[in-house]
Motif scaffolding. Structure first.
Motif, short mmCIF file in Angstrom:
data_model
loop_
_atom_site.label_atom_id
_atom_site.label_comp_id
_atom_site.label_asym_id
_atom_site.label_seq_id
_atom_site.Cartn_x
_atom_site.Cartn_y
_atom_site.Cartn_z
N ASP A 1 80.09 38.81 23.95
CA ASP A 1 78.66 38.59 24.03
C ASP A 1 79.05 36.73 23.64
OD1 ASP A 1 76.88 39.74 25.89
OD2 ASP A 1 76.01 41.20 24.24
N ASP A 2 79.93 36.78 22.55
CA ASP A 2 80.79 35.75 21.94
C ASP A 2 81.87 35.28 22.13
OD1 ASP A 2 82.00 38.11 20.65
OD2 ASP A 2 81.69 37.73 19.09
N GLY A 3 82.97 35.47 22.95
CA GLY A 3 84.05 35.03 23.18
C GLY A 3 85.01 36.01 24.57
N VAL A 4 86.50 36.22 23.77
CA VAL A 4 87.38 36.98 25.35
C VAL A 4 88.49 36.75 24.27
CG1 VAL A 4 87.98 34.76 25.65
CG2 VAL A 4 88.00 36.20 27.29
N TRP A 5 89.10 38.32 24.89
CA TRP A 5 89.52 38.59 24.19
C TRP A 5 90.82 38.71 25.47
CZ3 TRP A 5 91.62 40.61 19.75
CH2 TRP A 5 90.57 40.83 18.57
N VAL A 6 92.44 38.06 25.12
CA VAL A 6 92.70 38.20 26.66
C VAL A 6 94.56 38.70 25.89
CG1 VAL A 6 94.23 36.14 27.37
CG2 VAL A 6 92.38 35.28 26.92
N VAL A 7 94.70 39.96 27.06
CA VAL A 7 95.45 40.47 26.36
C VAL A 7 95.95 40.73 27.72
CG1 VAL A 7 95.81 43.23 26.81
CG2 VAL A 7 93.32 42.47 25.87
N TYR A 8 97.83 41.19 26.84
CA TYR A 8 98.84 40.92 27.50
C TYR A 8 99.30 41.72 28.04
CZ TYR A 8 98.02 35.84 26.73
OH TYR A 8 97.64 34.44 25.88
N ARG A 9 99.98 41.92 28.88
CA ARG A 9 100.03 43.61 29.48
C ARG A 9 101.85 43.14 29.71
NH1 ARG A 9 97.89 46.73 33.48
NH2 ARG A 9 99.10 46.08 35.11
N SER A 10 103.04 44.56 29.38
CA SER A 10 104.38 43.76 30.12
C SER A 10 104.75 45.26 30.24
CB SER A 10 105.46 44.04 28.85
OG SER A 10 106.81 44.21 29.47
N ASP A 11 104.53 45.08 31.75
CA ASP A 11 104.66 47.03 32.57
C ASP A 11 106.73 47.43 32.54
OD1 ASP A 11 102.10 47.57 32.77
OD2 ASP A 11 102.10 46.37 34.87
N GLY A 12 107.05 47.97 31.67
CA GLY A 12 108.35 48.90 31.91
C GLY A 12 108.49 49.80 32.58
N ILE A 13 109.13 50.53 33.51
CA ILE A 13 108.90 52.03 34.10
C ILE A 13 109.09 53.62 33.15
CG2 ILE A 13 110.76 53.72 35.10
CD1 ILE A 13 112.98 51.20 36.14
N ALA B 1 97.16 40.86 22.15
CA ALA B 1 96.11 40.80 22.81
C ALA B 1 95.56 39.52 21.30
CB ALA B 1 94.53 41.38 22.58
N VAL B 2 95.09 38.40 22.08
CA VAL B 2 94.36 36.98 21.08
C VAL B 2 92.69 37.08 21.57
CG1 VAL B 2 94.66 34.88 20.92
CG2 VAL B 2 96.43 35.80 21.94
N HIS B 3 92.57 36.90 20.44
CA HIS B 3 90.83 36.38 20.34
C HIS B 3 90.07 35.37 20.49
CE1 HIS B 3 86.56 36.22 19.28
NE2 HIS B 3 86.29 37.25 19.91
N LEU B 4 89.66 34.70 21.19
CA LEU B 4 88.91 33.37 21.24
C LEU B 4 87.95 33.50 21.55
CD1 LEU B 4 91.26 32.09 24.52
CD2 LEU B 4 91.93 31.99 22.33
N ASP B 5 87.19 32.57 20.86
CA ASP B 5 85.76 31.90 20.53
C ASP B 5 85.28 30.70 20.82
OD1 ASP B 5 85.23 30.61 18.56
OD2 ASP B 5 84.82 32.18 17.15
#
Length: 489
Positions: free
Chosen positions: A69-81, A88-92
């Motif tokens: 409701d007050d922002g967004v979390w941007v989550v970065y993912r790296s997939d290994g075998i 993650a970074v939080h933005l408002d």
């Protein structure tokens, strides 16, 4: 993760990951880069950037938006075998908040209180096992099989690698089966399709099973009088294992972490007022016999409500509460799942559409990731590992043919393989070119980035498997795109 600065029109524009509304403003983070536009009344109010935020050690495969409701979390993912890592970074609308390393923790929820993390495993890790199958893997133990040296084996019979030119007619592009099914064009990078999967029958299946020297196969009887395996009683599944105590972690927008020890595996959490609802699994899923001598996998999640009026507890014993089962369908409805994915995709595109091509990043400071320092030895090691994936493509394979005693040496579908390294770090590329039996009278070539633009190595797990799928299913550019007999795929 790509830099995405080379747009077809030369402009450097934000490519929206998603659009999150907070009051009368919208946050529009970029899909690849550490920048977001805060938009109000159709114009950019401010830019948010986070170029020094942590990223996973490997190249980022996906960014996800977890709105609140007050922002967004941007989550970065790296997939290994073998593992998945996240940051993650939080933005408002007014600032960049916490920038945190999540390790292998799985994101299960986000709310104004924070980002919720749970055990990286799901309940299937504690699935009911089949008799004699302690780990839930019903394959036999093949560690005792002796490796086979292909050079000691006789060659299997084989057709010519390519047909006789006098008998072969070059197909029109429109006649190529399954060619370019996703509309590949000159502007689409081959790397975009490296992880696509194609559910197709093997076009070269002639009754032979071809393996590497360290693989093996199972044959089935052709006797029509043999028992139908579907009529045999299914193996007796044992009871599922209890899920162990796991940590539920909340990270607030300012980076504060709170850990709650829960006696069973948690897969979701919501807080409304003074009530926290946990969705959890006391055990792994059951295996229920079906009519075909196999089994259905049935999950049995439960929910419990916890009073958090006095703050978050340090521990939660779900067994001490009255929990309720969460009803889930026994059978997976593929059509319903496809419809839901399509609806979600359409909704996302409707949010993103008004901002595509509208937000110019020229002159926005901090809109590029800081480059990771990677020493020369690490660069050379990552490059050599990718090169090694392709150097044996043309080697013969070991296989078995119906009605033939013992293994044989089979010709590879590849020949005249050439592997080269081009470009300076981090733009280093491994370029593999070859001839393939499925594409007569053309040489095929594909380029693979070893590192992303931040200098992190790209995990190319199963890269030759995906390459073979693309060629065998014609998931490549049309023949007319070849230049001087070479088709870049």
């Amino acid at each position: 993760m790509t830099d995405a600065r080379d747009r077809p029109d030369g402009a450097d524009q934000l490519l929206p990951l998603d659009v999150v509304s907070v009051g009368d403003r919208s946050i529009v983070p970029d899909l690849h880069r550490p920048v977001a536009a805060v938009v109000r009344d159709g114009g950019v109010e401010r830019w948010l950037t986070w170029p020094s935020a942590p990223l996973p050690e490997g190249a980022v495969d996906e960014a996800e938006a977890w709105p609140t409701d007050d922002g967004v979390w941007v989550v970065y993912r790296s997939d290994g075998i073998d593992d998945v890592t996240r940051t993650a970074v939080h933005l408002d609308p007014d600032r960049v908040g916490a920038a945190v390393d999540l390790g292998d923790r799985r994101v299960v929820a986000a709310d104004p209180g924070g980002l919720w993390l749970a055990d990286p495993r799901d309940a299937s890790a504690w699935m009911a096992t089949i008799d004699g199958d302690e780990d839930g893997d019903d394959t036999d133990d093949v560690e005792d099989l002796d490796p086979v040296d292909p050079s000691d084996l006789p060659w299997a019979e084989a057709d010519p690698f390519w047909p006789d030119p006098a008998d072969w007619t070059e197909p029109d592009d429109d006649d190529e089966d399954d060619e370019d099914p996703d509309g590949l064009d000159e502007g689409r990078a081959p790397e975009d399709d490296m992880h696509d999967t194609h559910d197709t029958d093997d076009p070269g299946d002639t009754g032979s099973t071809v393996m590497t020297a360290y693989q093996w196969s199972i044959g089935f009887s052709d006797d029509p009088e043999a028992d139908d395996p579907r009529s045999a009683p299914p193996a007796d599944p044992g009871p599922p294992s209890p899920t162990p105590p796991t940590d539920l972690v909340r990270i607030t927008p300012d980076g504060t972490r709170t850990t709650i020890r829960v006696d069973h595996l948690v897969e979701d959490v919501t807080i409304e007022g003074d009530r926290m609802t946990l969705r959890f699994h006391r055990t792994g899923p059951d295996r229920l016999p079906d009519a075909y001598g196999s089994w259905d996998v049935v999950y049995r999640p439960r929910e419990v409500v916890v009073d958090v009026s006095g703050g978050l507890p340090e521990t939660i014993a779900t067994d001490a509460f009255d929990s309720v089962p969460v009803e889930e369908p026994v059978e997976y409805d593929a059509d319903a799942a496809d419809d839901e994915r399509e609806r979600a995709s359409e909704e996302l595109e409707a949010r993103r559409g008004p901002f595509v091509g509208r937000l110019d990043l020229d002159g926005v400071a901090g809109s590029r990731w800081n480059r990771r320092e990677l020493d020369v030895a690490a660069r050379e090691r990552a490059t050599a590992e990718l090169v090694d994936e392709f150097t044996h493509l043309a080697d013969p394979l070991v296989g078995w043919s119906r009605g033939v005693d013992g293994p044989r040496r089979f010709r590879s579908d590849y020949r005249d393989v050439d592997v080269e390294v081009e470009g300076e770090w981090p733009a280093t590329e491994v370029v593999v070119s070859f001839e393939h039996s499925a594409v007569p009278f053309l040489r095929l070539r594909r380029r693979y980035r070893v590192f992303d633009d931040t200098g992190r190595p790209v995990d190319h797990g199963y890269v030759t498997v995906y390459l073979e799928e693309d060629v065998a299913t014609r998931h490549i550019r049309p023949r007319s795109a070849a230049v001087d007999g070479v088709l870049d795929i």
